[in-house]
Design an enzyme around this catalytic site. Structure first.
Site, PDB file in Angstrom:
ATOM      1  N   LYS A 190     -29.280   7.336   2.390  1.00  0.00           N
ATOM      2  CA  LYS A 190     -29.473   5.867   2.162  1.00  0.00           C
ATOM      3  C   LYS A 190     -28.744   5.364   1.225  1.00  0.00           C
ATOM      4  O   LYS A 190     -28.758   4.194   0.884  1.00  0.00           O
ATOM      5  CB  LYS A 190     -31.049   5.303   2.266  1.00  0.00           C
ATOM      6  CG  LYS A 190     -32.042   6.060   3.517  1.00  0.00           C
ATOM      7  CD  LYS A 190     -33.370   5.048   3.516  1.00  0.00           C
ATOM      8  CE  LYS A 190     -34.180   5.357   2.185  1.00  0.00           C
ATOM      9  NZ  LYS A 190     -35.407   4.658   2.369  1.00  0.00           N
ATOM     10  N   LYS A 192     -29.447   5.378  -1.893  1.00  0.00           N
ATOM     11  CA  LYS A 192     -30.248   4.784  -2.661  1.00  0.00           C
ATOM     12  C   LYS A 192     -30.719   5.736  -3.899  1.00  0.00           C
ATOM     13  O   LYS A 192     -30.801   6.869  -3.569  1.00  0.00           O
ATOM     14  CB  LYS A 192     -31.695   4.469  -1.910  1.00  0.00           C
ATOM     15  CG  LYS A 192     -31.719   3.109  -1.190  1.00  0.00           C
ATOM     16  CD  LYS A 192     -33.187   2.663  -0.918  1.00  0.00           C
ATOM     17  CE  LYS A 192     -33.405   1.314  -1.024  1.00  0.00           C
ATOM     18  NZ  LYS A 192     -34.594   0.875  -0.769  1.00  0.00           N
TER      19      LYS A 192
HETATM   20  N1  C2G Z   1     -39.998  -4.925   1.721  1.00  0.00           N
HETATM   21  C1  C2G Z   1     -40.696  -6.182   1.694  1.00  0.00           C
HETATM   22  N2  C2G Z   1     -40.350  -7.033   0.845  1.00  0.00           N
HETATM   23  C2  C2G Z   1     -39.536  -6.720  -0.251  1.00  0.00           C
HETATM   24  C3  C2G Z   1     -38.985  -5.564  -0.334  1.00  0.00           C
HETATM   25  C4  C2G Z   1     -39.312  -4.435   0.596  1.00  0.00           C
HETATM   26  O1  C2G Z   1     -41.217  -6.297   2.890  1.00  0.00           O
HETATM   27  N3  C2G Z   1     -39.324  -7.676  -1.189  1.00  0.00           N
HETATM   28  C5  C2G Z   1     -40.496  -3.605   2.620  1.00  0.00           C
HETATM   29  C6  C2G Z   1     -39.213  -3.114   3.365  1.00  0.00           C
HETATM   30  O2  C2G Z   1     -38.925  -4.113   4.148  1.00  0.00           O
HETATM   31  C7  C2G Z   1     -39.482  -1.858   3.656  1.00  0.00           C
HETATM   32  C8  C2G Z   1     -40.606  -1.460   2.706  1.00  0.00           C
HETATM   33  O3  C2G Z   1     -41.042  -2.576   2.070  1.00  0.00           O
HETATM   34  O4  C2G Z   1     -40.327  -2.018   5.156  1.00  0.00           O
HETATM   35  C9  C2G Z   1     -40.209  -0.468   1.869  1.00  0.00           C
HETATM   36  O5  C2G Z   1     -39.151  -1.015   1.271  1.00  0.00           O
HETATM   37  P1  C2G Z   1     -37.807   0.297   0.709  1.00  0.00           P
HETATM   38  O6  C2G Z   1     -38.531   1.100  -0.216  1.00  0.00           O
HETATM   39  O7  C2G Z   1     -36.755  -0.473   0.231  1.00  0.00           O
HETATM   40  O8  C2G Z   1     -37.772   1.001   1.912  1.00  0.00           O
HETATM   41  P2  C2G Z   1     -36.086   1.262   2.670  1.00  0.00           P
HETATM   42  O9  C2G Z   1     -35.187   1.583   1.573  1.00  0.00           O
HETATM   43  O10 C2G Z   1     -35.971  -0.199   3.296  1.00  0.00           O
HETATM   44  O11 C2G Z   1     -36.398   2.414   3.768  1.00  0.00           O
HETATM   45  O12 C2G Z   1     -36.362   4.906   7.416  1.00  0.00           O
HETATM   46  C10 C2G Z   1     -36.533   3.626   7.089  1.00  0.00           C
HETATM   47  C11 C2G Z   1     -36.337   3.378   5.757  1.00  0.00           C
HETATM   48  O13 C2G Z   1     -36.927   4.555   4.955  1.00  0.00           O
HETATM   49  C12 C2G Z   1     -36.904   2.278   4.881  1.00  0.00           C
END
Ligand code: C2G
Length: 130
Positions: A47, A49
């Site tokens: 990803k 990340k």
């Molecule tokens: N999220 C949110 N509001 C934020 C930040 C994050 O609602 N201000 C939500 C994201 O939309 C996600 C969850 O929190 O549903 C986790 O965010 P991340 O850890 O950034 O996950 P991500 O990198 O988007 O990974 O297969 C799916 C991926 O693994 C999702």
């Protein structure tokens, strides 16, 4: 709380903040059992990340959250369909930055995209902290 509905969601959940908690709280409110697919370090590389906390720390933190019932490892993009079947998930929940991306799972479960919490992200926190 919707009795007997099993919810699944996925993410890295690094540097936990209110946006993550808002997502987990609202996801759990759609059912009575919440499974979190927590991105492995290898999958974070996929990803593009760079998580500050190693997987073991993120898992321990995630398992301490009252809304979370089970944490599984998210290793790849393709595992969701198997997870939905194997863990008998009724609803996949993701933040709406993912809107549409998981609609292909609608033949297996409901797919719900919840509004993201504005103006907070682990990336922003890390940028301001270091
Ligand atoms: N999220 C949110 N509001 C934020 C930040 C994050 O609602 N201000 C939500 C994201 O939309 C996600 C969850 O929190 O549903 C986790 O965010 P991340 O850890 O950034 O996950 P991500 O990198 O988007 O990974 O297969 C799916 C991926 O693994 C999702």
């Amino acid at each position: 709380m919707n009795m007997r509905k099993r919810i699944i969601t996925y993410g890295t959940f690094d540097i936990l903040h209110r946006g993550h908690i808002n997502l987990l709280r609202r996801a759990k409110a759609l059912g009575d059992y919440l499974i979190v697919g927590l991105s492995s370090e290898d999958f974070n590389l996929v990803k593009q990340k760079n998580a500050y906390y190693p997987f073991a720390d993120r898992r321990m933190i995630m398992e301490s959250i009252r809304y979370v019932d089970k944490v599984i490892i998210e290793d790849n993009w393709e595992q969701k369909a198997d997870d939905v079947v194997n863990y008998r998930a009724d609803i996949l929940v993701m933040g709406d930055d993912w809107a549409g991306k998981f609609d292909y799972l609608k033949n297996l479960c409901e797919v719900v995209y919840l509004p993201r919490t504005p103006s907070i992200s682990s990336t922003q926190i890390k940028a301001e902290m270091f």
